[in-house]
Design a protein around this motif. Structure first.
Motif, PDB file in Angstrom:
ATOM      1  N   MET A 167     -10.077 -54.694  33.526  1.00 37.97           N
ATOM      2  CA  MET A 167      -9.041 -54.676  32.871  1.00 37.97           C
ATOM      3  C   MET A 167      -8.454 -53.472  34.127  1.00 37.97           C
ATOM      4  N   GLU A 168      -7.100 -54.080  34.473  1.00 40.28           N
ATOM      5  CA  GLU A 168      -6.439 -52.774  35.380  1.00 40.28           C
ATOM      6  C   GLU A 168      -6.005 -51.765  34.656  1.00 40.28           C
ATOM      7  N   PRO A 169      -5.938 -50.549  35.354  1.00 41.08           N
ATOM      8  CA  PRO A 169      -5.566 -49.420  34.684  1.00 41.08           C
ATOM      9  C   PRO A 169      -4.308 -49.244  34.442  1.00 41.08           C
ATOM     10  N   LYS A 170      -3.810 -48.441  33.516  1.00 41.20           N
ATOM     11  CA  LYS A 170      -2.452 -48.359  32.979  1.00 41.20           C
ATOM     12  C   LYS A 170      -1.866 -46.949  33.756  1.00 41.20           C
ATOM     13  N   PHE A 171      -0.685 -47.124  34.364  1.00 44.83           N
ATOM     14  CA  PHE A 171      -0.098 -45.757  35.050  1.00 44.83           C
ATOM     15  C   PHE A 171       1.324 -45.736  34.879  1.00 44.83           C
ATOM     16  N   LYS A 172       1.664 -44.308  35.283  1.00 52.30           N
ATOM     17  CA  LYS A 172       3.128 -44.130  35.159  1.00 52.30           C
ATOM     18  C   LYS A 172       3.230 -43.205  36.272  1.00 52.30           C
ATOM     19  N   ILE A 173       4.619 -43.215  36.925  1.00 51.06           N
ATOM     20  CA  ILE A 173       4.893 -42.164  38.139  1.00 51.06           C
ATOM     21  C   ILE A 173       5.888 -41.183  37.476  1.00 51.06           C
ATOM     22  N   PHE A 174       5.329 -39.822  37.857  1.00 50.39           N
ATOM     23  CA  PHE A 174       6.266 -38.714  37.479  1.00 50.39           C
ATOM     24  C   PHE A 174       6.783 -38.149  38.352  1.00 50.39           C
ATOM     25  N   HIS A 175       8.347 -37.522  38.246  1.00 52.92           N
ATOM     26  CA  HIS A 175       8.871 -36.735  39.178  1.00 52.92           C
ATOM     27  C   HIS A 175       8.869 -35.424  39.085  1.00 52.92           C
ATOM     28  N   ASN A 176       8.541 -35.154  37.643  1.00 51.59           N
ATOM     29  CA  ASN A 176       8.241 -33.604  37.606  1.00 51.59           C
ATOM     30  C   ASN A 176       7.049 -33.378  36.794  1.00 51.59           C
ATOM     31  N   ASP A 177       6.402 -32.203  36.702  1.00 54.45           N
ATOM     32  CA  ASP A 177       5.162 -31.734  36.063  1.00 54.45           C
ATOM     33  C   ASP A 177       5.468 -31.558  34.608  1.00 54.45           C
ATOM     34  N   GLU A 178       6.702 -31.215  34.067  1.00 52.76           N
ATOM     35  CA  GLU A 178       6.924 -31.066  32.963  1.00 52.76           C
ATOM     36  C   GLU A 178       6.925 -32.019  31.928  1.00 52.76           C
ATOM     37  N   THR A 179       7.361 -33.115  32.653  1.00 54.44           N
ATOM     38  CA  THR A 179       7.364 -34.540  31.896  1.00 54.44           C
ATOM     39  C   THR A 179       6.008 -35.070  31.792  1.00 54.44           C
ATOM     40  N   LEU A 180       5.022 -34.833  32.930  1.00 53.45           N
ATOM     41  CA  LEU A 180       3.700 -35.343  33.017  1.00 53.45           C
ATOM     42  C   LEU A 180       3.007 -34.517  32.222  1.00 53.45           C
ATOM     43  N   SER A 181       3.028 -33.294  31.853  1.00 57.62           N
ATOM     44  CA  SER A 181       2.187 -32.454  30.913  1.00 57.62           C
ATOM     45  C   SER A 181       2.511 -32.956  29.469  1.00 57.62           C
ATOM     46  N   GLU A 182       3.843 -33.259  29.241  1.00 60.54           N
ATOM     47  CA  GLU A 182       4.075 -33.780  27.949  1.00 60.54           C
ATOM     48  C   GLU A 182       3.648 -35.088  27.467  1.00 60.54           C
ATOM     49  N   THR A 183       3.770 -35.800  28.350  1.00 61.30           N
ATOM     50  CA  THR A 183       3.036 -37.216  28.475  1.00 61.30           C
ATOM     51  C   THR A 183       1.520 -37.069  28.145  1.00 61.30           C
ATOM     52  N   ILE A 184       0.898 -36.324  28.858  1.00 65.61           N
ATOM     53  CA  ILE A 184      -0.468 -36.126  28.836  1.00 65.61           C
ATOM     54  C   ILE A 184      -0.741 -35.679  27.375  1.00 65.61           C
ATOM     55  N   ASP A 185      -0.009 -34.717  26.947  1.00 64.50           N
ATOM     56  CA  ASP A 185      -0.248 -34.173  25.492  1.00 64.50           C
ATOM     57  C   ASP A 185       0.008 -35.278  24.303  1.00 64.50           C
ATOM     58  N   LYS A 186       0.924 -36.217  24.726  1.00 62.20           N
ATOM     59  CA  LYS A 186       1.312 -37.196  23.704  1.00 62.20           C
ATOM     60  C   LYS A 186       0.001 -38.210  23.707  1.00 62.20           C
ATOM     61  N   LEU A 187      -0.241 -38.696  24.969  1.00 56.96           N
ATOM     62  CA  LEU A 187      -1.613 -39.437  25.088  1.00 56.96           C
ATOM     63  C   LEU A 187      -2.947 -38.928  24.169  1.00 56.96           C
TER      64      LEU A 187
END
Length: 113
Positions: free
Chosen positions: A1-21
């Protein structure tokens, strides 16, 4: 299975997404962060506690080779070891060169970013 991914432009959104995951039950062992700039990569991992793509993923031999490779080749190798094909790895590496950060989730059938 191919990994899932998302590209981020800022670290705040990245951090929020990781918390949600994490709240959705995604394990830390299945989340990886990649950035072209080593300092940015370290900061993002420290702030989010996500994993780096290290020896466990790429293997000792590849890690040793990466010491002598250029940054682009090292990132391409890591992306391919995570499960991306060559073409996708090249496209993602180009995005990282632009200063973006990549979040990769492995071993998951469904991920909602």
């Amino acid at each position: 299975m191919e990994p899932k991914f998302k590209i981020f432009h800022n670290d705040e959104t990245l951090s929020e997404t990781i918390d949600k995951l994490r709240n959705d039950g995604i394990r830390d062992e299945d989340m990886y962060i990649l950035a072209y700039d080593n300092d940015h990569d370290r900061r993002a991992r420290k702030e989010t506690d996500a994993k780096k793509v290290g020896v466990k993923v790429v293997g000792f031999g590849t890690s040793l080779k990466n010491v002598f490779r250029g940054k682009s080749k090292t990132i391409l190798t890591k992306l391919q070891k995570l499960g991306f094909d060559s073409e996708k790895s090249e496209r993602l590496e180009e995005e990282l060169q632009k200063g973006k950060t990549l979040l990769v989730v492995t071993n998951q059938d469904q991920v909602e970013f």
